[in-house]
Enzyme design. Sequence first.
Site, PDB file in Angstrom:
ATOM      1  N   ALA A  45       2.580  -1.713  -4.679  1.00  0.00           N
ATOM      2  CA  ALA A  45       3.841  -2.327  -4.296  1.00  0.00           C
ATOM      3  C   ALA A  45       4.276  -1.725  -2.965  1.00  0.00           C
ATOM      4  O   ALA A  45       3.829  -0.640  -2.598  1.00  0.00           O
ATOM      5  CB  ALA A  45       4.886  -2.037  -5.369  1.00  0.00           C
TER       6      ALA A  45
ATOM      7  N   GLU B  13      -3.025  -3.430 -10.540  1.00  0.00           N
ATOM      8  CA  GLU B  13      -2.446  -4.321 -11.558  1.00  0.00           C
ATOM      9  C   GLU B  13      -2.718  -5.793 -11.242  1.00  0.00           C
ATOM     10  O   GLU B  13      -2.969  -6.592 -12.137  1.00  0.00           O
ATOM     11  CB  GLU B  13      -0.939  -4.046 -11.676  1.00  0.00           C
TER      12      GLU B  13
ATOM     13  N   GLU C 124       1.162   5.725  -9.463  1.00  0.00           N
ATOM     14  CA  GLU C 124       2.636   5.672  -9.511  1.00  0.00           C
ATOM     15  C   GLU C 124       3.262   6.964 -10.002  1.00  0.00           C
ATOM     16  O   GLU C 124       4.345   7.352  -9.560  1.00  0.00           O
ATOM     17  CB  GLU C 124       3.102   4.509 -10.411  1.00  0.00           C
TER      18      GLU C 124
ATOM     19  N   GLY D  71       0.252  -1.337  -7.931  1.00  0.00           N
ATOM     20  CA  GLY D  71       0.395  -2.776  -8.071  1.00  0.00           C
ATOM     21  C   GLY D  71      -0.878  -3.518  -7.672  1.00  0.00           C
ATOM     22  O   GLY D  71      -1.170  -4.596  -8.197  1.00  0.00           O
TER      23      GLY D  71
HETATM   24  C1  3H9 Z   1       3.606   0.529  -7.282  1.00  0.00           C
HETATM   25  O1  3H9 Z   1       2.619  -0.069  -7.003  1.00  0.00           O
HETATM   26  C2  3H9 Z   1       4.561   0.107  -8.360  1.00  0.00           C
HETATM   27  C3  3H9 Z   1       4.014  -0.984  -9.264  1.00  0.00           C
HETATM   28  O2  3H9 Z   1       3.232  -0.425 -10.301  1.00  0.00           O
HETATM   29  C4  3H9 Z   1       5.136  -1.713  -9.968  1.00  0.00           C
HETATM   30  C5  3H9 Z   1       6.007  -2.570  -9.132  1.00  0.00           C
HETATM   31  C6  3H9 Z   1       6.958  -3.415  -9.931  1.00  0.00           C
HETATM   32  N1  3H9 Z   1       4.083   0.932   0.520  1.00  0.00           N
HETATM   33  O3  3H9 Z   1      -1.315   7.269   3.617  1.00  0.00           O
HETATM   34  P1  3H9 Z   1      -1.573   6.712   4.957  1.00  0.00           P
HETATM   35  C7  3H9 Z   1       2.100   3.378   4.590  1.00  0.00           C
HETATM   36  S1  3H9 Z   1       4.021   1.943  -6.458  1.00  0.00           S
HETATM   37  C8  3H9 Z   1       4.550   1.033   1.766  1.00  0.00           C
HETATM   38  O4  3H9 Z   1      -1.283   7.548   6.127  1.00  0.00           O
HETATM   39  P2  3H9 Z   1      -4.402   6.699   4.436  1.00  0.00           P
HETATM   40  C9  3H9 Z   1       2.288   4.853   4.863  1.00  0.00           C
HETATM   41  O5  3H9 Z   1       3.621   5.212   4.733  1.00  0.00           O
HETATM   42  C10 3H9 Z   1       2.797   2.130  -5.225  1.00  0.00           C
HETATM   43  N2  3H9 Z   1       3.928   1.727   2.747  1.00  0.00           N
HETATM   44  O6  3H9 Z   1      -3.061   6.126   5.085  1.00  0.00           O
HETATM   45  C11 3H9 Z   1       1.789   4.951   6.283  1.00  0.00           C
HETATM   46  O7  3H9 Z   1       2.815   4.508   7.143  1.00  0.00           O
HETATM   47  P3  3H9 Z   1       2.963   5.123   8.601  1.00  0.00           P
HETATM   48  C12 3H9 Z   1       1.534   2.683  -5.770  1.00  0.00           C
HETATM   49  C13 3H9 Z   1       2.794   2.343   2.427  1.00  0.00           C
HETATM   50  O8  3H9 Z   1      -5.484   5.861   4.957  1.00  0.00           O
HETATM   51  C14 3H9 Z   1       0.662   3.938   6.333  1.00  0.00           C
HETATM   52  O9  3H9 Z   1       0.899   3.049   5.240  1.00  0.00           O
HETATM   53  N3  3H9 Z   1       0.614   2.954  -4.687  1.00  0.00           N
HETATM   54  C15 3H9 Z   1       2.254   2.281   1.140  1.00  0.00           C
HETATM   55  O10 3H9 Z   1      -4.444   8.181   4.592  1.00  0.00           O
HETATM   56  C16 3H9 Z   1      -0.714   4.548   6.189  1.00  0.00           C
HETATM   57  O11 3H9 Z   1      -0.740   5.360   5.025  1.00  0.00           O
HETATM   58  C17 3H9 Z   1       0.561   4.152  -4.070  1.00  0.00           C
HETATM   59  O12 3H9 Z   1       1.239   5.071  -4.422  1.00  0.00           O
HETATM   60  C18 3H9 Z   1       2.938   1.534   0.157  1.00  0.00           C
HETATM   61  N4  3H9 Z   1       2.479   1.408  -1.093  1.00  0.00           N
HETATM   62  O13 3H9 Z   1      -4.251   6.428   2.877  1.00  0.00           O
HETATM   63  C19 3H9 Z   1      -0.434   4.265  -2.954  1.00  0.00           C
HETATM   64  N5  3H9 Z   1       1.106   2.998   1.121  1.00  0.00           N
HETATM   65  O14 3H9 Z   1       1.689   4.847   9.303  1.00  0.00           O
HETATM   66  C20 3H9 Z   1       0.202   4.893  -1.759  1.00  0.00           C
HETATM   67  C21 3H9 Z   1       0.943   3.475   2.357  1.00  0.00           C
HETATM   68  O15 3H9 Z   1       4.151   4.427   9.152  1.00  0.00           O
HETATM   69  N6  3H9 Z   1      -0.651   4.965  -0.606  1.00  0.00           N
HETATM   70  N7  3H9 Z   1       1.946   3.095   3.159  1.00  0.00           N
HETATM   71  O16 3H9 Z   1       3.202   6.597   8.390  1.00  0.00           O
HETATM   72  C22 3H9 Z   1      -1.683   5.819  -0.480  1.00  0.00           C
HETATM   73  O17 3H9 Z   1      -2.016   6.566  -1.362  1.00  0.00           O
HETATM   74  C23 3H9 Z   1      -2.382   5.858   0.842  1.00  0.00           C
HETATM   75  O18 3H9 Z   1      -1.546   5.264   1.794  1.00  0.00           O
HETATM   76  C24 3H9 Z   1      -3.749   5.144   0.898  1.00  0.00           C
HETATM   77  C25 3H9 Z   1      -4.244   5.135   2.376  1.00  0.00           C
HETATM   78  C26 3H9 Z   1      -4.755   5.898   0.030  1.00  0.00           C
HETATM   79  C27 3H9 Z   1      -3.638   3.728   0.450  1.00  0.00           C
END
Ligand code: 3H9
Length: 675
Positions: free
Chosen positions: A62, A104, A124, A101
């Site tokens: 999400a 999911e 999450e 998400g």
């Molecule tokens: C969810 O899904 C809830 C659902 O179950 C239910 C809903 C009803 N959203 O980490 P990076 C941005 S909760 C918005 O440096 P990498 C991050 O801030 C979500 N922004 O890259 C950064 O911005 P900036 C569950 C996001 O290659 C840029 O993207 N998912 C999100 O080292 C690059 O990120 C997670 O918790 C997001 N979801 O790693 C996964 N994700 O460049 C969270 C990232 O401006 N994300 N950004 O600083 C990660 O773990 C890592 O970003 C990922 C890539 C492994 C994907």
Amino acid sequence: MSVITTERQGDVLVITSDNPPVNALGAAVRQGLEAGIKEGVADPSIKAMVITCAGRTFFAGADITEFGKPMQEPGLPTLIEMIEAADKPVVAAIHGTALGGGCEVALGCHYRIAVPSAKIGTPEVKLGLLPGAGGTQRIPRIAGVKLALEMTAKGDPIPVKVAQAAGLIDRLAGEDSLLADAIAFAREVADTRPLPIASQKTATPDPDAVAAFKKENARRFRGFDAPAANIACVEKAADGSSFAEGIAFERQEFMKLMMGVQSAAQRHIFFAERQAAKIDDVPADTKLRDIKRVGVIGAGTMGGGISMNFLSAGIPVTIVEMQQDALDRGTGVMRKNYEGSAAKGRIKPEAVDQAMGLLTPTLSLDDLADCDLIIEAVYENMDVKKELFGKLDAIAKPGAILASNTSYLNVDEIASATKRPEDVVGMHFFSPANVMKLLEVVRGAKTAKDVLATVMALGKKIRKVPVVSGVCPGFIGNRMLSQRQIAANEMLMQGATPQQIDKVHVDFGMPMGPFQMSDLAGVDIGWHRDPTRIESIRDALAAEGRWGQKKNAGFYDYDEKRQPSPSPRVAEIIEEFRAKSGNEKRDISDEEIVERTLYPMVNEGAKILAEGMAQRASDIDVVWIYGYGWPVYRGGPMFWANTEGLSKIVAGLEKHGYEVAPLLKEKAEKGERFA
Ligand code: 3H9
């Protein structure tokens, strides 16, 4: 252009998301996916659909930036139900990381194909949440309770192989032929009926797995709300409730977490950590210096740990010591640490030799001439460091970065010993340096921007969380720590015991309290080494050889298993000092301990901010989370201060006679928070 596009490949509709950087499932993506699925369902010439993502990854979850704002339709759970209800097969084509998400969405699809390098998971819980779009209900139905607990309550993504064995992935694609393979797969299953639908499966209860999982992870989950909620949802999926009941329960638990302060804190840290990597006046496209070989001076605990970070990342290291036996001892410890990790299965057995093969031990500083970065980890003495930097200036090649691992000395003064202060920077690692995530990057007055940018990028490469600090005694972390230490010592002299003060900190969520930390680090660290000069409780302990855990005696007594117990001798010493100080002995409440140890840290943090020693309040939070184990569910000291209320902090400080930092006072008066 829309973030979602559709394209007909014969009788297969390919729905592609292109929402950089990580294809987060924001409103536009959800709306586009809804329209794409509707299009595929409505078109009689379409027999199957593929959902795929452009760029580096499948949906990473999400869009976290939307949390706390009014939700735009369709919500993720609704969208996923709609995908699942499509009367034609929908195939998820996964590369990169299908997270939260994103995972999911994939589980709502009827089939899942992935490239071998992909990972899938529901992280999450690391944001203080649970998979709130059916993940807690669909994962156990497909993969069983045991794996569902691991995936949801711990939150680490799993490799595709494991996911495939558990039924979460149906087929592997070629690493470079995902889309073609997904379309072929979609054609293959186009006429298969009934469609496999995760929500219609049943999960078998597994109370033994739940009990074992809770027991195994009790320590890890201590203080956190989200793991228990994840576990409860997974249990609900297998307790005979209908899918609809399970989803209702999941939603209720999700909303509770989402409204809570823990998730707000953990989301704050998610963004704070990424923000910390950015330096306000250093452009993101600054050209970096090439770091092909690193030199480390000192093969003690610190130098060895620092070296391991680079070796593990595949960067060759030249390590220098003065004496052969110290060099052998140091490299021996490094090898033992690697072997320990291999024995625990954390690294592959062959990784030990791979890493150690990149190490060149030497007794000669001259061997550092070909290093692109040299980090000094000798003992903390300005004269020693200046002499060393003078020598390095003569040895290091032009353009090499010269770094000091000092934890409190003035980096500008160290730099002044060279003719190239622009190449000098502080790289303050935290002990144990191969484990702790924090790297304080100390920016000297003359440190060049490309040096900073290089060190920040390198920090990320060696899997640290780098944070920039200005030059001030103790930088960000230890400067705040010393406030806590001063207050803790004062309270000993007024009637508190080390165990009481430590317990308050542990109950707060810290891994240990101030005196446990002293015992672990060594009571003798920074001691003047004159046993006849006894000016503090610490001096008295050190003079008696109570140097902490390594001597089985410090602020606590330790048994053979290093289990601590309160020390009668320490109580005597404290009592002598208290009596001499003229302080009345009184009961000190736990609340007072919080007010006098943690509030002054916030106060110091405000000074650090006002002086520009930290770029932003959230950087201070990152320092404390990753350097000292401040509980992430409290979001770091500055975030925590916001949740406590800044006026309450100011009042507490004033009550205990502290001079309140002007910035803190001003913010409290205006009703503001630390941003
Ligand atoms: C969810 O899904 C809830 C659902 O179950 C239910 C809903 C009803 N959203 O980490 P990076 C941005 S909760 C918005 O440096 P990498 C991050 O801030 C979500 N922004 O890259 C950064 O911005 P900036 C569950 C996001 O290659 C840029 O993207 N998912 C999100 O080292 C690059 O990120 C997670 O918790 C997001 N979801 O790693 C996964 N994700 O460049 C969270 C990232 O401006 N994300 N950004 O600083 C990660 O773990 C890592 O970003 C990922 C890539 C492994 C994907």
